[in-house]
Design a protein around this motif. Sequence first.
Motif, short mmCIF file in Angstrom:
data_model
loop_
_atom_site.label_atom_id
_atom_site.label_comp_id
_atom_site.label_asym_id
_atom_site.label_seq_id
_atom_site.Cartn_x
_atom_site.Cartn_y
_atom_site.Cartn_z
N TYR A 24 30.20 34.50 36.56
CA TYR A 24 30.76 35.66 35.86
C TYR A 24 31.26 35.25 34.47
CZ TYR A 24 34.05 39.28 34.49
OH TYR A 24 34.73 40.23 33.76
N ASP A 53 35.08 49.23 28.97
CA ASP A 53 35.20 47.77 29.14
C ASP A 53 35.25 47.40 30.62
OD1 ASP A 53 35.15 47.18 26.43
OD2 ASP A 53 37.34 47.14 26.24
N GLN A 54 36.00 48.18 31.39
CA GLN A 54 36.10 47.91 32.82
C GLN A 54 34.74 48.10 33.51
OE1 GLN A 54 39.26 50.04 34.80
NE2 GLN A 54 38.92 48.96 36.72
N TYR A 77 27.17 37.98 27.34
CA TYR A 77 27.13 39.40 27.03
C TYR A 77 27.97 39.72 25.79
CZ TYR A 77 27.10 44.43 27.62
OH TYR A 77 26.93 45.77 27.40
N GLU A 78 29.19 39.19 25.74
CA GLU A 78 30.05 39.44 24.59
C GLU A 78 29.43 38.85 23.32
OE1 GLU A 78 33.87 37.97 25.87
OE2 GLU A 78 34.32 39.85 26.91
N ILE A 87 29.74 36.87 31.18
CA ILE A 87 30.56 37.68 30.28
C ILE A 87 30.54 37.08 28.88
CG2 ILE A 87 32.88 36.69 30.65
CD1 ILE A 87 32.36 40.40 30.69
N ASN A 109 32.51 45.18 32.66
CA ASN A 109 32.93 44.01 33.44
C ASN A 109 32.51 44.13 34.90
OD1 ASN A 109 34.05 42.62 31.28
ND2 ASN A 109 36.03 43.59 31.52
N ARG A 154 30.09 41.60 36.74
CA ARG A 154 30.57 40.97 37.98
C ARG A 154 29.57 41.21 39.12
NH1 ARG A 154 34.90 38.45 38.97
NH2 ARG A 154 36.12 39.23 37.23
#
Length: 157
Positions: free
Chosen positions: A90, A73-74, A97-98, A94, A77, A81
């Motif tokens: 961002y 997940d990081q 994307y999600e 995000i 992200n 970013r």
Amino acid sequence: MIGVAHAASSTPAVTAEPRTEYRLSLTDVYGAYQSILARKDACSSAFPQTRTVTDRAYSAWQTRHKRLLDELDQRINMMIRGVSRDEKDYARNIGKYEGAILRQREEVKQTLLQQPRAELELECKALPEFLQAADSDLEKEFSEQLAILRKRPLAKK
């Protein structure tokens, strides 16, 4: 038969990130995780009587993989970013994307649910055992991809 690499390409790509070895490796590993989620969802939907057993096995699998799942997940992200101009961009990226991940996971689930019922039942009965087996260990199954990913340090929290 169940396998973590089954839907490895099911994770949407961040379009501005070039088709790098890093991005492809992240897609492989994260796609395998999403494939497991889609399979769990399909089995729970098709065979609600086995939901408790499947959920228990998935929960144990998720606990064993918590550190890796948090890392993935990081990394996702960080990648988003990196292609975003600012915080507003961002947040928009995000969200897109999600949403794409959820849509693709639902498509995989629906594809699984369209299999002949007997075939799906066999896969679903095997899912809890698979989640406890070495084949479901993402660290081992994707060791090469993870080595590529881990060459790029994570951002400090």
